[in-house]
Design a protein around this motif. Structure first.
Motif, short mmCIF file in Angstrom:
data_model
loop_
_atom_site.label_atom_id
_atom_site.label_comp_id
_atom_site.label_asym_id
_atom_site.label_seq_id
_atom_site.Cartn_x
_atom_site.Cartn_y
_atom_site.Cartn_z
N VAL A 1 51.77 -63.12 -26.52
CA VAL A 1 50.43 -62.32 -26.80
C VAL A 1 50.73 -60.97 -26.09
N LYS A 2 50.86 -59.89 -26.48
CA LYS A 2 51.13 -58.34 -25.82
C LYS A 2 50.06 -57.55 -25.58
N PHE A 3 48.61 -58.12 -26.15
CA PHE A 3 47.56 -57.35 -26.37
C PHE A 3 46.43 -57.98 -25.75
N TRP A 4 45.99 -58.04 -24.38
CA TRP A 4 44.70 -58.80 -24.03
C TRP A 4 43.74 -58.08 -23.72
N ILE A 5 42.39 -58.64 -24.09
CA ILE A 5 41.29 -58.26 -23.78
C ILE A 5 40.66 -59.50 -22.66
N THR A 6 40.07 -58.77 -21.69
CA THR A 6 39.76 -59.99 -20.66
C THR A 6 38.45 -60.31 -21.03
N MET A 7 37.50 -59.43 -21.42
CA MET A 7 35.91 -59.73 -21.76
C MET A 7 35.75 -58.87 -23.04
N ASN A 8 35.21 -59.63 -23.98
CA ASN A 8 34.91 -59.01 -25.39
C ASN A 8 33.58 -58.96 -25.43
N GLU A 9 33.16 -57.58 -25.49
CA GLU A 9 31.78 -57.37 -25.79
C GLU A 9 30.75 -58.21 -24.91
N PRO A 10 30.87 -58.11 -23.63
CA PRO A 10 29.76 -58.77 -22.77
C PRO A 10 28.46 -57.89 -23.11
N SER A 11 27.34 -58.59 -23.23
CA SER A 11 26.15 -57.93 -23.71
C SER A 11 25.16 -57.56 -22.56
N VAL A 12 25.03 -56.31 -22.31
CA VAL A 12 24.57 -55.62 -21.42
C VAL A 12 22.96 -56.06 -21.27
N LYS A 13 22.41 -56.15 -22.71
CA LYS A 13 21.16 -56.59 -22.89
C LYS A 13 20.70 -57.79 -22.26
N ASN A 14 21.74 -58.86 -22.00
CA ASN A 14 21.35 -60.15 -21.58
C ASN A 14 21.94 -60.12 -19.97
N LEU A 15 22.63 -59.46 -19.31
CA LEU A 15 23.03 -59.38 -18.17
C LEU A 15 22.13 -58.85 -16.92
N THR A 16 22.09 -59.68 -15.85
CA THR A 16 21.42 -59.15 -14.83
C THR A 16 22.42 -58.28 -14.00
N TYR A 17 21.86 -57.62 -13.02
CA TYR A 17 22.72 -56.67 -12.37
C TYR A 17 23.71 -57.42 -11.67
N THR A 18 23.13 -58.58 -11.18
CA THR A 18 24.21 -59.27 -10.23
C THR A 18 25.37 -59.91 -11.27
N ALA A 19 25.00 -60.33 -12.18
CA ALA A 19 25.99 -61.15 -13.08
C ALA A 19 27.18 -60.02 -13.77
N GLY A 20 26.28 -58.52 -13.87
CA GLY A 20 27.28 -57.49 -14.26
C GLY A 20 28.14 -57.09 -13.34
N HIS A 21 27.82 -57.19 -12.09
CA HIS A 21 28.57 -56.94 -10.74
C HIS A 21 29.56 -57.91 -10.66
N ASN A 22 29.47 -59.05 -10.76
CA ASN A 22 30.66 -60.27 -10.75
C ASN A 22 31.39 -60.10 -11.93
N LEU A 23 31.02 -59.84 -13.08
CA LEU A 23 32.00 -59.63 -14.43
C LEU A 23 32.82 -58.77 -13.97
N LEU A 24 32.41 -57.33 -13.43
CA LEU A 24 33.30 -56.46 -13.28
C LEU A 24 34.56 -56.79 -12.29
N LYS A 25 34.01 -57.42 -11.31
CA LYS A 25 35.10 -57.83 -10.28
C LYS A 25 35.95 -58.76 -10.91
N ALA A 26 35.78 -59.73 -11.92
CA ALA A 26 36.28 -60.76 -12.59
C ALA A 26 37.49 -60.25 -13.30
N HIS A 27 37.01 -59.19 -14.00
CA HIS A 27 37.86 -58.34 -15.02
C HIS A 27 38.87 -57.68 -14.23
N ALA A 28 38.44 -57.08 -13.17
CA ALA A 28 39.35 -56.18 -12.22
C ALA A 28 40.56 -57.14 -11.73
N LYS A 29 40.13 -58.30 -11.39
CA LYS A 29 40.93 -59.17 -10.71
C LYS A 29 42.08 -59.90 -11.68
N ALA A 30 41.40 -60.00 -12.89
CA ALA A 30 42.46 -60.42 -13.93
C ALA A 30 43.36 -59.44 -14.36
#
Length: 997
Positions: A661-690
């Motif tokens: 695999v040479k073409f990666w997506i960390t997270m595909n279509e995380p739904s902002v409609k169902n995210l709390t601000y805290t969850a979105g915050h952690n999700l961004l940090k998880a993506h960046a670290k990956a």
């Protein structure tokens, strides 16, 4: 052909013409309308028609005296039945609410003639429809005549003439003088037709020199049925059907008298035309059966045909009324029939919410379904009544009484009705020569009072001066009149051209079909075939063969899926891994090696046939967001520990699958409609670290790229002229896309618009929605954690700031969702708006620069049983063409496009392949997409073909050999062995021959 541009509109017009234009009609011929419209080409017939109206088409606005004039006791005006009705302390149930307001003052047009005329001048209309108040000209309904009334209307007509605006004058718009109701019982009396004739003669003598279009009365159905039958409206007589039909009988006689009066005495000098304004609903059958269609025909007979057939056909009521109503329906003498027949110079039609639907008695639907199709009604009228010239003298919808300036809902209904009128003219051959929007200004809306508004201009009814303030609909209608319709715009025309070499053409399967059932070749048991008795294989106990190593070809499901992808000729395939199945406990203590091996095989087999796997580590789904149960149970993304768990999972996937695999997506279509601000915050940090993990530890050896894929549907201001609506649209884009995009692709922090809005809401409304803050180190970690911008785009939504519909209003973001009812929609009601993709691609470029962009998912649901996949064919064709515009015209760095979805088995109704009875079948949309891929875009007669270097040596025939290298090697070996064998046979044969010689 597939991959080429849509057929030009003249071709479409020809196609529709072949299906049948109106013929000279007769009673009952309108019944063919429902069948005709059921077989029109889909979706072409439902697309918005970019065209103009015929030259000389009349554009106007209208009003009615009681709704807007006010001045109920000024200038010697007498009382009307509406004055009396609205002043009653109680009114019949379901009728207009009591109260001092009524139409006493309303919009005060009586004292603001110049104000109203200025509004008309601003619109640029060709005509103005208004009504004369009978009680203002004849206070008691008969002599004496009121000079002040004559002067008032004389002044109005003079101003209209000065501006070149044609008056369309209604003699009677429901406001019967109360004196006639008291003295004679109103329209139930046979005396009224002659009194109405006398009133009309006064109007013709005083105003006829300035008026070319006269309407005797407006919507006699409402006057007769609800004025004298149900009593819902003035004069409120609850006389039942018999009295309602009697009143209608006299209304028809009165109309005929006035038409003959004008025809005999005024037409030769005044050269005008006279008709009657008839209103109707539209109705569609519950099922397309002959019985249901007959009931629909009957419904129209009982409302519109009640008055139209006597006037336009034969002077008598519809046969369906005669046969169903028996003695209730009055009789016309033969002389009456001859007198009434033909008493209209054109067909004046009213169509809208109030008259056509809200005041339609339910039993007159005959158990069929109401519809707001003006086009079908126009076609029915044309077929039923000998293709008369049609003048639409009232049409619009309504908005809430609280809506002030940005009346988006009103605009889109207006747009729909006008577009349907245009189609009736261009596609169906209906002779429509004018259109009148209702109304010029807000006023008293009959039984709805002031709870709704229908004006182009806003009126504050509580103010003293009653100024007219233009709504957004004024600008819409003004521009429409200037252009005489909807002329084709360059940006709406399809383009020809090609995408760049190496463009990624792909499709998506959120989760590939996983079937790890071992192949029969891995079974070590020995079997005997019982050919005499059971005819089955019988396992031999205790006898085994040696086991062989597993191979990827053992997975039959993989071979099948890849063969389908090869058939499609995509270059890339996008799918998501299942975190919850790979690491069921959320950590490396338990690994599903069988599943990992399946993914390895799937990716390697894709590469073997030159298809690039595009793999997402995580995609949220309904159940536990597709997280391992242990993580979902303890807060999911709300829990900071999920960040490190995701990084460990990513490390495992990179190590296990990274060679393929040479073409990666960390997270595909995380739904902002169902995210709390805290969850979105952690999700961004998880993506960046990956991302950083891959960048530091795997990129050098694996040479891949990695990013996040965000859903990016476009948001358009509902009123394009409204600054407030534009601000709302900008805000929603930042909350929907910028929330996760800005920290990664922008400045490392959340959008300023988002922070400012939340601060305002928390301070004003005492909300407690806390948007976390990033430390400086976290900002540096997140900012730039991408190799490309991946987005999923499906549809476009309209938003406004004016609260109109509580069910579609977001109080937190102060946004009203609006529907453009002219948009094509899928069975799930998703709007098909191709230009939305181009706009969102331009928005990404304007926000984040020349970043490489991939459209990772774009698709629509469809009901193939009904429309045979035609909607998806249209969708793919036009969305890809808009993507080409973004690339070629807007210089968006677009590098790939993926259709959603691969097949119906994993995404029902969205697939390019259907799945029925355990078989995959290609849909027409798959073949259409394949041809676009083969062309690498949309070739045109003037577009030079681009030969990509890596494709110059390739040919379609080579595909067979490239994908069967092992087979070819084996055949080559056999061929060489055969040649060598022949050589040795020949060689030794000759030696033997020489020996014996």
């Amino acid at each position: 052909p597939a991959g080429s541009m849509a057929p030009p509109q003249p071709l479409l017009l020809l196609l529709l013409a072949v299906l049948g234009r109106p013929l000279l009609g007769a009673p009952g011929q309108g019944a063919g309308t429902w069948a005709r419209f059921a077989r029109l080409p889909y979706p072409q017939d439902q697309l918005f028609l970019q065209d103009t109206f015929p030259d000389g088409f009349l554009w106007g606005a209208g009003s009615a005296a009681y709704q807007t004039e006010g001045g109920w006791q000024q200038g010697g005006k007498g009382a009307s039945v509406w004055d009396t009705f609205t002043h009653r302390p109680t009114t019949p149930a379901g009728s207009v609410p009591p109260g001092p307001m009524g139409g006493d003052v309303a919009s005060d047009s009586y004292n603001n003639v110049f104000r109203d005329i200025e509004g008309l001048r601003r619109l640029g209309v060709s005509h103005y429809r208004f009504s004369l108040a009978w009680a203002r000209l004849m206070p008691n309904g008969t002599a004496p005549i009121n000079p002040a009334g004559l002067a008032h209307y004389g002044q109005l007509l003079s101003r209209l003439r000065a501006l070149g605006i044609e008056p369309v004058v209604t003699l009677y718009h429901w406001d019967l003088p109360q004196g006639l109701q008291d003295a004679f019982g109103g329209w139930t009396s046979p005396v009224l037709p002659e009194l109405f004739r006398n009133y009309a003669e006064l109007c013709f003598r005083h105003f006829g020199g300035q008026v070319r279009y006269w309407l005797t009365m407006d919507n006699p159905y409402v006057v007769a049925w609800h004025g004298y039958g149900t009593g819902r409206l003035p004069p409120g007589v609850q006389g039942g059907p018999r009295l309602g039909y009697r009143a209608a009988h006299h209304l028809l006689q009165a109309h005929a008298k006035v038409w003959h009066l004008y025809n005999d005495h005024f037409r030769p000098t005044q050269k005008g035309k006279v008709s009657i304004a008839l209103s109707s609903h539209w109705i569609k059958p519950q099922h397309m059966t002959e019985k249901n269609i007959k009931e629909c025909q009957k419904s129209l007979d009982f409302v519109l045909g009640w008055f139209a057939k006597p006037i336009f056909i034969d002077g008598d009521y519809p046969e369906s009324m005669r046969s169903n109503l028996s003695s209730l329906l009055p009789e016309f003498s033969e002389d009456d029939k001859k007198y009434i027949k033909g008493t209209a110079d054109f067909f004046a039609l009213s169509f809208g919410a109030t008259l056509s639907f809200q005041l339609l008695d339910s039993h007159m639907k005959f158990q069929q379904l109401e519809s707001i199709s003006l086009r079908q009604l126009l076609y029915w009228i044309s077929n039923e009544y000998n293709n008369p010239p049609v003048f639409i003298v009232e049409n619009s919808w309504f908005v809430s009484g609280s809506t002030k300036r940005d009346d988006a809902k009103y605009i889109y209904y207006l747009k729909k009705f006008i577009m349907e009128t245009l189609k009736a003219i261009r596609y169906d051959g209906v002779n429509v020569f004018g259109y009148t929007v209702w109304s010029l200004l807000d006023g008293f809306e009959w039984h709805r009072g002031y709870s709704i508004r229908r004006g182009l201009f806003y009126v504050d009814f509580q103010s003293h001066d009653k100024k007219l303030m233009p709504k957004s609909s004024v600008l819409f209608y003004q521009k429409l009149i200037e252009k005489n319709g909807f002329p084709p715009l360059p940006e709406n025309q399809p383009v020809t051209g090609f995408f760049p070499c190496g463009f990624a053409w792909g499709t998506v399967d959120n989760y590939i079909q996983v079937d790890t059932t071992p192949a029969q070749f891995l079974d070590p048991n020995v079997y005997v075939w019982d050919v005499r008795q059971t005819k089955k294989l019988i396992k031999v106990d205790g006898v085994f063969t040696s086991k062989r190593k597993r191979h990827c070809v053992d997975f039959a499901a993989i071979r099948l899926q890849i063969s389908l992808l090869q058939e499609m000729r995509v270059t890339h395939f996008h799918f998501s891994l299942k975190w919850s199945l790979i690491l069921p406990l959320g950590n490396l203590s338990l690994i599903n090696h069988t599943l990992v091996h399946y993914y390895q095989c799937f990716a390697s087999e894709l590469l073997r046939v030159n298809i690039t796997p595009v793999v997402a580590l995580w995609q949220p789904m309904a159940e536990n967001q597709e997280l391992p149960t242990s993580l979902a149970k303890y807060g999911a993304w709300e829990n900071p520990e999920t960040i490190q768990a995701f990084v460990e999972y990513a490390r495992f996937c990179f190590a296990s699958l990274g060679d393929h695999v040479k073409f990666w997506i960390t997270m595909n279509e995380p739904s902002v409609k169902n995210l709390t601000y805290t969850a979105g915050h952690n999700l961004l940090k998880a993506h960046a670290k990956a991302w950083h993990l891959y960048d530091k530890e795997f990129r050098r050896s694996q040479k891949g790229k990695i990013s996040i894929a965000l859903q990016a549907d476009w948001v358009e201001p509902a009123c394009p002229f409204s600054r407030n609506d534009q601000e709302v649209a900008d805000r929603i884009l930042e909350f929907d896309i910028g929330w996760l995009a800005e920290p990664i692709f922008g400045n490392g922090d959340y959008p300023h618009v988002m922070r400012a809005w939340l601060h305002q809401r928390n301070s004003v409304d005492l909300y407690n929605f806390h948007l976390p803050s990033f430390s400086e180190d976290e900002k540096k970690l997140i900012q730039g954690s991408f190799d490309f911008f991946a987005l999923s785009h499906y549809t476009t939504t309209l938003v406004g700031w004016e609260k109109e519909d509580a069910l579609k209003y977001d109080h937190y973001l102060e946004v009203q969702m609006i529907n453009d009812i002219t948009w094509l929609r899928s069975p799930s009601r998703a709007a098909v708006v191709p230009w939305g993709l181009r706009k969102v691609l331009k928005w990404v470029k304007s926000k984040y620069g020349d970043v490489p962009v991939y459209v990772m998912a774009n698709g629509i649901d469809d009901d193939q049983n009904v429309v045979h996949d035609k909607l998806r064919v249209y969708y793919i064709q036009n969305y890809i063409n808009e993507a080409l515009k973004a690339y070629a015209l807007d210089n968006v760095n677009l590098q790939g496009y993926f259709v959603y979805s691969f097949n119906d088995k994993t995404a029902p109704k969205y697939g390019l392949y259907s799945y029925v009875a355990n078989r995959y079948e290609p849909k027409p949309s798959m073949k259409h997409y394949r041809e676009i891929i083969d062309n690498n875009g949309f070739p045109g007669p003037d577009t030079a073909e681009v030969l990509c270097p890596e494709e110059n040596a390739l040919c379609p025939e080579c595909h067979f050999f490239r994908t069967r290298k092992s087979l070819l090697a084996f055949i080559s070996f056999i061929f060489v062995a055969f040649i060598v064998t022949i050589f040795f046979i020949t060689y030794y044969s000759k030696r033997v021959e020489r020996r014996y010689k």
